[in-house]
Scaffold this active site. Structure first.
Site, PDB file in Angstrom:
ATOM      1  CE  LYS A  12      -4.068   2.197   1.222  1.00 28.15           C
ATOM      2  NZ  LYS A  12      -5.475   1.986   0.868  1.00 28.15           N
TER       3      LYS A  12
ATOM      4  CG  ASP B 182      -5.835  -0.257   3.892  1.00 30.92           C
ATOM      5  OD1 ASP B 182      -6.085   0.280   2.806  1.00 30.92           O
ATOM      6  OD2 ASP B 182      -6.582  -0.153   4.880  1.00 30.92           O
TER       7      ASP B 182
ATOM      8  CD  GLU C 247      -6.064  -1.469  -0.232  1.00 28.78           C
ATOM      9  OE1 GLU C 247      -5.524  -2.344   0.474  1.00 28.78           O
ATOM     10  OE2 GLU C 247      -7.050  -0.797   0.141  1.00 28.78           O
TER      11      GLU C 247
HETATM   12  N1  ATP Z   1     -16.068  -9.458   2.841  1.00 30.72           N
HETATM   13  C1  ATP Z   1     -16.299  -8.641   3.875  1.00 30.72           C
HETATM   14  N2  ATP Z   1     -17.049  -9.044   4.915  1.00 30.72           N
HETATM   15  C2  ATP Z   1     -17.297  -8.221   5.958  1.00 30.72           C
HETATM   16  N3  ATP Z   1     -16.816  -6.957   6.063  1.00 30.72           N
HETATM   17  C3  ATP Z   1     -16.052  -6.508   5.033  1.00 30.72           C
HETATM   18  C4  ATP Z   1     -15.753  -7.303   3.896  1.00 30.72           C
HETATM   19  N4  ATP Z   1     -14.970  -6.575   3.052  1.00 30.72           N
HETATM   20  C5  ATP Z   1     -14.803  -5.387   3.644  1.00 30.72           C
HETATM   21  N5  ATP Z   1     -15.434  -5.327   4.831  1.00 30.72           N
HETATM   22  C6  ATP Z   1     -15.453  -4.212   5.774  1.00 30.72           C
HETATM   23  O1  ATP Z   1     -15.843  -3.031   5.068  1.00 30.72           O
HETATM   24  C7  ATP Z   1     -15.034  -1.927   5.485  1.00 30.72           C
HETATM   25  C8  ATP Z   1     -14.280  -1.359   4.262  1.00 30.72           C
HETATM   26  O2  ATP Z   1     -13.519  -2.399   3.693  1.00 30.72           O
HETATM   27  P1  ATP Z   1     -12.026  -2.134   3.217  1.00 30.72           P
HETATM   28  O3  ATP Z   1     -11.226  -1.526   4.312  1.00 30.72           O
HETATM   29  O4  ATP Z   1     -11.534  -3.400   2.611  1.00 30.72           O
HETATM   30  O5  ATP Z   1     -12.310  -1.008   2.117  1.00 30.72           O
HETATM   31  P2  ATP Z   1     -11.237  -0.269   1.215  1.00 30.72           P
HETATM   32  O6  ATP Z   1     -11.844  -0.120  -0.122  1.00 30.72           O
HETATM   33  O7  ATP Z   1      -9.932  -0.959   1.337  1.00 30.72           O
HETATM   34  O8  ATP Z   1     -11.118   1.185   1.899  1.00 30.72           O
HETATM   35  P3  ATP Z   1      -9.922   2.255   1.699  1.00 30.72           P
HETATM   36  O9  ATP Z   1     -10.252   3.073   0.493  1.00 30.72           O
HETATM   37  O10 ATP Z   1     -10.010   3.037   2.975  1.00 30.72           O
HETATM   38  O11 ATP Z   1      -8.630   1.522   1.552  1.00 30.72           O
HETATM   39  C9  ATP Z   1     -14.062  -2.459   6.536  1.00 30.72           C
HETATM   40  O12 ATP Z   1     -14.622  -2.216   7.828  1.00 30.72           O
HETATM   41  C10 ATP Z   1     -14.041  -3.957   6.294  1.00 30.72           C
HETATM   42  O13 ATP Z   1     -13.780  -4.700   7.455  1.00 30.72           O
HETATM   43  C1  DNN Z   2      -8.914   7.327   4.390  1.00 33.90           C
HETATM   44  C2  DNN Z   2      -9.373   6.146   3.594  1.00 33.90           C
HETATM   45  N1  DNN Z   2      -8.925   4.957   4.334  1.00 33.90           N
HETATM   46  C3  DNN Z   2      -8.854   6.112   2.175  1.00 33.90           C
HETATM   47  N2  DNN Z   2      -7.629   5.345   2.128  1.00 33.90           N
HETATM   48  C4  DNN Z   2      -8.650   7.439   1.521  1.00 33.90           C
HETATM   49  C5  DNN Z   2      -9.723   7.672   0.544  1.00 33.90           C
HETATM   50  C6  DNN Z   2      -9.562   8.975  -0.183  1.00 33.90           C
HETATM   51  C7  DNN Z   2     -10.821   9.323  -0.948  1.00 33.90           C
HETATM   52  C8  DNN Z   2     -10.723  10.689  -1.569  1.00 33.90           C
HETATM   53  C9  DNN Z   2     -12.004  11.028  -2.349  1.00 33.90           C
HETATM   54  O1  DNN Z   2     -12.325  10.299  -3.328  1.00 33.90           O
HETATM   55  O2  DNN Z   2     -12.723  11.950  -1.935  1.00 33.90           O
HETATM   56 MG    MG Z   3      -8.089  -0.314   1.963  1.00 32.03          MG
END
Ligand code: ATP
Ligand code: DNN
Ligand code: MG
Length: 208
Positions: A33, A44, A105
């Site tokens: 990441k 992450d 990621e």
């Molecule tokens: N398969 C799943 N089952 C249950 N909860 C999930 C699942 N996938 C994601 N979540 C929950 O949804 C929320 C967001 O998921 P995740 O952190 O993977 O999103 P992200 O797209 O990586 O966000 P970011 O842009 O912040 O990196 C988290 O609280 C995670 O635990």
């Molecule tokens: C803080 C969160 N965990 C994300 N990694 C950051 C997402 C930035 C989104 C910006 C936007 O699209 O407005």
């Molecule tokens: Mg994430």
């Protein structure tokens, strides 16, 4: 084979990190990441580290860890940090494993700015990575998903396909059809996300 696979999403909070863990486990790939924003709820990288169980994958250290849960360009400004994309690309080169893939990621979706000049889509292009799009079904997701697909097409970026996070909705069949990108799998939201869950989901993905 040593490929770069960039995990983007149709937005933030759509399941990229959990999906990244499943892809890393499925491919016994490394995870990275490059820019982590928001530290209060953990990173992450720590999440992926806690969810994978294969003996091969390495979770590399972020290039930037920024306090504010915000877009990288803003989180960096708030800390008076200058995100140097050239440095991130050099780091990518130095950590790229020779005999396994690197899963990278992003923060949020494609048009999230790393700096005032470089957006995530530009960064993917400079990384020469292939892309997996993580999507979810919610009111408004057709637009978010097809905007993502359109931008990737316009930039001629190779897309491996979609992974949907959460429950099925008929919208997704149409989104997949309109995009022309294949469905690689679905990660259900059944509650507890742990190593056993990730291992089970990794075995179901059709990545190649
Ligand atoms: N398969 C799943 N089952 C249950 N909860 C999930 C699942 N996938 C994601 N979540 C929950 O949804 C929320 C967001 O998921 P995740 O952190 O993977 O999103 P992200 O797209 O990586 O966000 P970011 O842009 O912040 O990196 C988290 O609280 C995670 O635990
Ligand atoms: C803080 C969160 N965990 C994300 N990694 C950051 C997402 C930035 C989104 C910006 C936007 O699209 O407005
Ligand atoms: Mg994430």
């Amino acid at each position: 084979m040593s490929e770069r696979i960039f995990i983007t999403g149709i937005g933030t909070g759509v399941g990229k990190t959990v999906t990244s863990a499943c892809v890393v486990e499925a491919l016994q790939a490394d995870y990275w990441k490059p820019v982590q924003t928001g530290l209060k709820e953990g990173t992450d990288t720590d999440t992926v580290k806690s969810l994978i169980s294969n003996p091969v994958s390495v979770c590399h250290r972020e290039a930037y860890c920024l306090e504010a849960p915000a877009s990288p360009h803003l989180a960096a400004r708030l800390e008076d940090v200058n995100i140097n994309v050239k440095r991130i690309l050099e780091l990518a080169h130095s950590i790229q494993p020779s005999n396994r893939s690197l899963v990278i990621e992003g923060a949020g979706g494609l048009m999230v700015p790393l700096t005032e000049q470089v957006f995530t889509i530009d960064f993917i292009q400079q990384l020469e990575a292939k892309v997996i799009i993580v999507a979810q079904n919610y009111l408004g997701s057709i637009n978010h998903a097809l905007l993502t697909a359109r931008v990737l097409k316009q930039h001629a970026i190779p897309v491996l396909g979609w992974i949907f996070s959460g429950e099925y909705h008929s919208n997704e069949t149409e989104v997949i059809g309109w995009s022309g990108y294949p469905l690689l799998g679905r990660i259900p939201h059944t509650g507890l996300v742990d190593r056993a869950f990730v291992k089970e989901q990794a075995e179901k993905l059709s990545l190649w």
